[in-house]
Design a protein around this motif. Structure first.
Motif, mmCIF file in Angstrom:
data_model
loop_
_atom_site.group_PDB
_atom_site.id
_atom_site.type_symbol
_atom_site.label_atom_id
_atom_site.label_comp_id
_atom_site.label_asym_id
_atom_site.label_seq_id
_atom_site.Cartn_x
_atom_site.Cartn_y
_atom_site.Cartn_z
ATOM 1 N N ARG A 76 46.056 39.711 34.086
ATOM 2 C CA ARG A 76 46.455 38.966 32.876
ATOM 3 C C ARG A 76 47.134 37.656 33.236
ATOM 4 N N LYS A 77 47.850 37.693 34.339
ATOM 5 C CA LYS A 77 48.538 36.477 34.775
ATOM 6 C C LYS A 77 47.530 35.398 35.194
ATOM 7 N N PHE A 78 46.483 35.812 35.901
ATOM 8 C CA PHE A 78 45.520 34.822 36.395
ATOM 9 C C PHE A 78 44.453 34.465 35.355
ATOM 10 N N ASP A 79 44.295 35.300 34.339
ATOM 11 C CA ASP A 79 43.332 35.000 33.284
ATOM 12 C C ASP A 79 43.968 33.988 32.322
ATOM 13 N N LYS A 80 44.082 32.769 32.802
ATOM 14 C CA LYS A 80 44.832 31.729 32.082
ATOM 15 C C LYS A 80 44.258 31.419 30.702
ATOM 16 N N ASP A 81 42.915 31.448 30.601
ATOM 17 C CA ASP A 81 42.303 31.115 29.310
ATOM 18 C C ASP A 81 42.067 32.351 28.436
ATOM 19 N N ASN A 82 42.646 33.485 28.873
ATOM 20 C CA ASN A 82 42.593 34.707 28.050
ATOM 21 C C ASN A 82 41.198 35.147 27.620
ATOM 22 N N GLU A 90 40.299 30.598 38.338
ATOM 23 C CA GLU A 90 41.299 31.668 38.236
ATOM 24 C C GLU A 90 41.328 32.538 39.501
ATOM 25 N N ILE A 91 40.157 32.790 40.078
ATOM 26 C CA ILE A 91 40.146 33.624 41.294
ATOM 27 C C ILE A 91 40.703 32.832 42.483
ATOM 28 N N ILE A 92 40.477 31.524 42.475
ATOM 29 C CA ILE A 92 41.053 30.691 43.544
ATOM 30 C C ILE A 92 42.585 30.731 43.459
ATOM 31 N N ALA A 93 43.091 30.604 42.234
ATOM 32 C CA ALA A 93 44.550 30.661 42.042
ATOM 33 C C ALA A 93 45.094 32.012 42.512
ATOM 34 N N ASP A 104 37.769 26.775 48.860
ATOM 35 C CA ASP A 104 37.496 26.932 47.427
ATOM 36 C C ASP A 104 36.050 27.358 47.130
ATOM 37 N N HIS A 105 35.095 26.866 47.926
ATOM 38 C CA HIS A 105 33.693 27.198 47.622
ATOM 39 C C HIS A 105 33.382 28.689 47.819
ATOM 40 N N PHE A 106 34.290 29.398 48.492
ATOM 41 C CA PHE A 106 34.171 30.839 48.672
ATOM 42 C C PHE A 106 34.139 31.539 47.293
ATOM 43 N N ALA A 107 34.763 30.921 46.292
ATOM 44 C CA ALA A 107 34.818 31.507 44.943
ATOM 45 C C ALA A 107 33.416 31.697 44.358
ATOM 46 N N ASP A 125 37.529 45.491 36.858
ATOM 47 C CA ASP A 125 37.113 46.357 37.977
ATOM 48 C C ASP A 125 36.618 45.540 39.174
ATOM 49 N N ASP A 126 35.956 44.395 38.892
ATOM 50 C CA ASP A 126 35.519 43.515 39.984
ATOM 51 C C ASP A 126 36.736 42.930 40.695
ATOM 52 N N PHE A 127 37.701 42.542 39.888
ATOM 53 C CA PHE A 127 38.930 41.947 40.399
ATOM 54 C C PHE A 127 39.645 42.934 41.331
#
Ligand SMILES: [Ca+2]
Ligand SMILES: [Ca+2]
Length: 167
Positions: A76-82, A90-93, A104-107, A125-127
């Motif tokens: 929830r913290k990283f899902d900035k745009d909800n 978001e995954i980079i952050a 970054d391109h690893f994302a 679940d992926d996260f």
């Protein structure tokens, strides 16, 4: 005093008092209402199966339950745009905050790997699956690091075995 989680676990686990990956899958949901993938459930079971019986006893289940609640807070913290999903920025952050040094391109590769619908989105679940894999890969690399330059040495057998266990 009754423990509500224990009552829930008993219902999930059924007559044998042990939860299988399929039983675990029934009680874990993504934010879009879909169930966790069986792959992520199996991965969590293998990680937390302290007595190696291939099933989750109540203490193992309790551990998973608290881990999932932490994963949810993090998600929830990283899902900035909800959106209820995690996108590229978001995954980079997320991995930056977890102190993984990745380009970054690893994302793009990660999202390609986890999103079967090519929508560049990760469900909860992926996260969780990604977080676990990252930690395990990092651990394997650390164990084989010979210096601090970030280079590790794997034999062919080690590489094949580790990859096969972690992918
Ligand atoms: Ca067990
Ligand atoms: Ca999002």
């Amino acid at each position: 005093m009754t423990d509500p989680l224990f009552a829930y676990f008993t219902a999930v686990a059924g007559a044998d008092g042990q939860a299988s990956n399929v039983e675990i899958q029934r009680c874990l949901k993504n934010y879009d209402g879909s169930n966790f993938s069986l792959g992520t459930c199996t991965r969590m079971l293998k990680m937390l199966d302290r007595d190696y019986n291939g099933l989750m006893g109540y203490n193992e289940f309790k551990e998973m339950w608290s881990a999932i609640s932490q994963w949810k807070t993090s998600f929830r913290k990283f899902d900035k745009d909800n959106t209820g999903t995690i996108g590229e920025a978001e995954i980079i952050a997320a991995w930056k905050e977890w102190n993984y040094d990745l380009p970054d391109h690893f994302a793009k590769i990660v999202l390609w790997r986890y999103d079967p619908f090519f929508g560049n989105r990760m469900n909860l679940d992926d996260f969780v699956g990604f977080g676990i894999t990252l930690k395990q890969l990092f651990g394997q690399h650390m164990r084989r690091r010979r210096n601090y330059a970030g280079k590790a040495y794997f034999s062919y057998d080690e590489f094949m075995l580790i990859s096969m266990c972690l992918i």
